[in-house]
Scaffold this active site. Structure first.
Site, PDB file in Angstrom:
ATOM      1  N   ASN A   3       0.806  -1.227   0.000  1.00 54.72           N
ATOM      2  CA  ASN A   3       0.000   0.000   0.000  1.00 54.72           C
ATOM      3  C   ASN A   3       0.838   1.275   0.000  1.00 54.72           C
ATOM      4  OD1 ASN A   3       0.321  -1.445   2.591  1.00 54.72           O
ATOM      5  ND2 ASN A   3      -0.391   0.460   3.486  1.00 54.72           N
ATOM      6  N   GLN A  18      -4.927  -3.830  -1.913  1.00 58.26           N
ATOM      7  CA  GLN A  18      -4.486  -2.848  -2.930  1.00 58.26           C
ATOM      8  C   GLN A  18      -4.492  -3.423  -4.345  1.00 58.26           C
ATOM      9  OE1 GLN A  18      -3.815   0.400  -2.642  1.00 58.26           O
ATOM     10  NE2 GLN A  18      -4.036   0.488  -0.428  1.00 58.26           N
ATOM     11  N   CYS A  53      -2.568   5.207   8.228  1.00 60.83           N
ATOM     12  CA  CYS A  53      -2.581   4.685   9.592  1.00 60.83           C
ATOM     13  C   CYS A  53      -1.373   5.169  10.376  1.00 60.83           C
ATOM     14  CB  CYS A  53      -2.582   3.169   9.583  1.00 60.83           C
ATOM     15  SG  CYS A  53      -3.444   2.497   8.193  1.00 60.83           S
TER      16      CYS A  53
HETATM   17  C1  PLP Z   1      -6.528  -0.303   3.285  1.00 63.44           C
HETATM   18  C2  PLP Z   1      -5.799  -1.569   3.526  1.00 63.44           C
HETATM   19  C3  PLP Z   1      -6.231  -2.482   4.506  1.00 63.44           C
HETATM   20  C4  PLP Z   1      -7.392  -2.194   5.421  1.00 63.44           C
HETATM   21  O1  PLP Z   1      -8.620  -2.247   4.757  1.00 63.44           O
HETATM   22  P1  PLP Z   1      -9.904  -1.571   5.478  1.00 63.44           P
HETATM   23  O2  PLP Z   1     -11.044  -1.975   4.601  1.00 63.44           O
HETATM   24  O3  PLP Z   1      -9.648  -0.090   5.450  1.00 63.44           O
HETATM   25  O4  PLP Z   1      -9.984  -2.134   6.843  1.00 63.44           O
HETATM   26  C5  PLP Z   1      -5.544  -3.666   4.659  1.00 63.44           C
HETATM   27  N1  PLP Z   1      -4.487  -3.951   3.877  1.00 63.44           N
HETATM   28  C6  PLP Z   1      -4.039  -3.110   2.922  1.00 63.44           C
HETATM   29  C7  PLP Z   1      -2.878  -3.502   2.079  1.00 63.44           C
HETATM   30  C8  PLP Z   1      -4.676  -1.885   2.724  1.00 63.44           C
HETATM   31  O5  PLP Z   1      -4.222  -1.054   1.797  1.00 63.44           O
END
Ligand code: PLP
Length: 397
Positions: free
Chosen positions: A155, A183, A329
C-alpha cells in the site's frame, strides 16, 4: 486551502471516491428494499438475491466460486480473521506463521498478538525494491508452519509480489497461502486458482466502493472458525445482519473494476511513468521507492532528501493537493514508515517520503500542476534546511 481551488486527489491508496454507478446501485437498498435478507417473506427475497448477486460479481473477479466469498466489515477484519482463525484451526499441526516485514498493520499487529499467544512468526525481509526472496521463503518453511501470509501489492510503495511463485511453494509444502490483496483486488489481475491462493482479503473502499465492507475468500476445504458468533449469516462464520447496501456497492464496484481493468491499467501506467519521469528529471536528490516494473499502476512513492514529509504534505495541502507520506494509519506518528525502513532506507531519508496514488479520473493536467508545485515547495523547504546548506557547500568544494 482556498475553497475556490479545485481539489487534486492523489491519495487513492487511502480510499477512493465512490463511483456514481456504484452509488446508484446501492440507493434502492436504503429506503425501498430495506428488508433483512435473512427474513422469510418475499420482500426480503429481493435483498437476499442482491447479496448473492454481489457475491457472484466478486467471485468472478478473482476466479473463485461464490460460496467461497464471505462478507466482512473490511480489509482489516478479513486480515484479522485469517490469522486468528488459521492459528486456531491448525494449532494441532503447528504454531508457526510466515509473513513479511512490509505487511499492513492489520497483519503485523495481529501477528504480534498471536506471538503473545504462543505462536511463532517469521517476518521475511524484502530487497531494496520491496520484494520478498522466494529462496528465503522456502527456507523458512518448517514442519510446523501452518500459514504463509504475503500481501499481493504494498500500500505504500506499490510493489507487487510474485504471487504465482509463492502459491506454488506453499502448495508444494502443503502450507496455506493467504494474501492481503486490498491494494491489488480490482486493480491488477488476480486468479486464486492459477496462483494457488487459499485465502484472500479485499476491501470495498479501495475500488470505488463504499467503506466498511470487505470480503474474505476462503478456498473450499480450508477450515475457518466463526469470527462473529450469533446468527447463521455467512454459513455461520460471520454473524450479523448483512450490510446490504455495502455488499451491493462492493459487488458493483468489483464488476466495474473487472470491466475497466485493461483500460484503467494502461491509462494509469502511462500517467504514472510520465510523472515519475518528470520528477526524476526535474527535482534533484530524489529516489523512487518500490519496484519500477512490478508496481501498481496507480502508485508513486518518492523520497526527497533534506525535506520533511509532513511539511511537504502541509504545503501541498495549501495548494489543494491531497497526498500522503507513508500510510494513513501511520500518519500522525513520528516514526518513519516500517516499509521504507524495511527496504533499507535510513531514518532521515525515510522521513522525507511522499506517496501519490492516482485513479482513472486523474488527469495529466492535475499531475503537471502537482509536479510544478512540488518543485517550488521542495526548493523552498530545502532553502530553509541547514543540512542542505552544508551539503551544497561540501559539493562545491
Ligand atoms: C486499506 C488496507 C487495509 C485495510 O482495509 P480496510 O477496509 O480499510 O480495513 C488492509 N491492507 C491493505 C494492504 C490496505 O491497503
Amino acid at each position: 486551502m482556498e475553497d475556490t481551488k479545485k481539489l487534486i486527489y492523489l491519495d487513492n491508496a487511502a480510499t477512493t471516491q465512490v463511483d456514481p454507478e456504484v452509488f446508484e446501485a446501492m440507493k434502492p437498498y436504503f429506503c425501498e428494499l430495506y428488508a433483512n435478507p435473512s427474513s422469510v417473506y418475499s420482500f426480503a427475497g429481493k435483498a437476499a438475491k442482491a447479496v448473492e448477486g454481489a457475491r457472484e460479481q466478486i467471485a468472478h473477479l478473482i476466479n473463485a466460486k461464490a460460496r467461497e466469498i464471505y462478507f466482512t466489515g473490511g480489509g482489516s477484519e478479513s486480515d484479522n480473521w485469517t490469522l486468528k482463525s488459521v492459528a486456531e484451526q491448525y494449532a494441532k499441526k503447528g504454531k508457526h506463521i510466515i509473513t513479511s516485514k512490509i505487511e499492513h498493520h492489520a497483519i503485523l499487529h495481529t501477528a504480534e498478538y498471536l506471538e503473545k499467544q504462543g505462536y511463532e512468526v517469521t517476518y521475511l525481509d524484502v530487497d531494496e525494491n520491496g520484494k520478498i526472496s522466494l529462496e528465503e521463503l522456502e527456507a523458512a518453511i518448517r514442519p510446523d508452519t501452518i500459514l504463509i501470509s504475503i500481501m499481493a501489492a504494498n500500500n505504500e510503495i506499490g510493489t507487487i509480489q510474485p504471487l504465482e511463485e509463492i502459491g506454488r511453494i506453499a502448495k508444494a509444502h502443503d502450507v496455506l497461502f493467504h494474501t492481503d490483496a486490498v491494494q491489488a483486488f480490482g486493480h491488477i489481475p488476480i486468479d486464486v486458482e492459477r496462483m494457488n491462493i487459499d485465502l484472500l482479503s479485499a476491501s470495498g473502499h479501495k475500488i470505488h466502493g463504499p467503506k466498511g465492507i470487505g470480503i474474505l475468500y476462503v478456498r473450499k476445504g480450508v477450515k475457518i472458525s466463526s469470527f462473529i458468533h450469533g446468527g447463521a449469516q455467512e454459513r455461520k462464520r460471520r454473524a450479523g445482519t448483512h450490510n446490504v447496501p455495502g455488499i451491493v456497492g462492493m459487488g458493483k464496484a468489483a464488476s466495474l473494476a473487472e470491466e475497466r481493468m485493461g483500460k484503467t491499467m494502461a491509462q494509469e501506467t502511462e500517467l504514472r511513468d510520465y510523472t515519475i519521469h518528470r520528477i526524476e528529471t526535474e527535482i534533484p536528490y530524489c529516489r523512487l521507492n518500490g519496484d519500477r516494473t512490478d508496481r501498481l499502476p496507480n502508485n508513486m512513492n518518492f523520497c526527497f532528501r533534506f525535506v520533511e514529509g509532513e511539511s511537504l504534505l502541509i504545503m501541498l495541502d495549501s495548494k489543494g493537493i491531497c497526498a500522503s507520506s507513508g500510510s494513513a494509519c501511520t500518519s500522525g506518528s513520528l516514526d518513519p514508515s516500517h516499509v521504507l525502513l524495511a527496504i533499507g532506507l535510513p531514518h532521515e531519508i525515510a522521513h522525507g517520503s511522499l506517496r501519490m496514488t492516482i485513479s482513472e479520473s486523474t488527469t495529466k493536467e492535475e499531475l503537471d500542476e502537482t509536479v510544478d508545485h512540488l518543485k517550488g515547495i521542495i526548493e523552498r523547504l530545502r532553502s530553509m534546511s541547514p543540512l542542505y546548506e552544508d551539503f551544497i557547500k561540501k559539493q562545491a568544494k
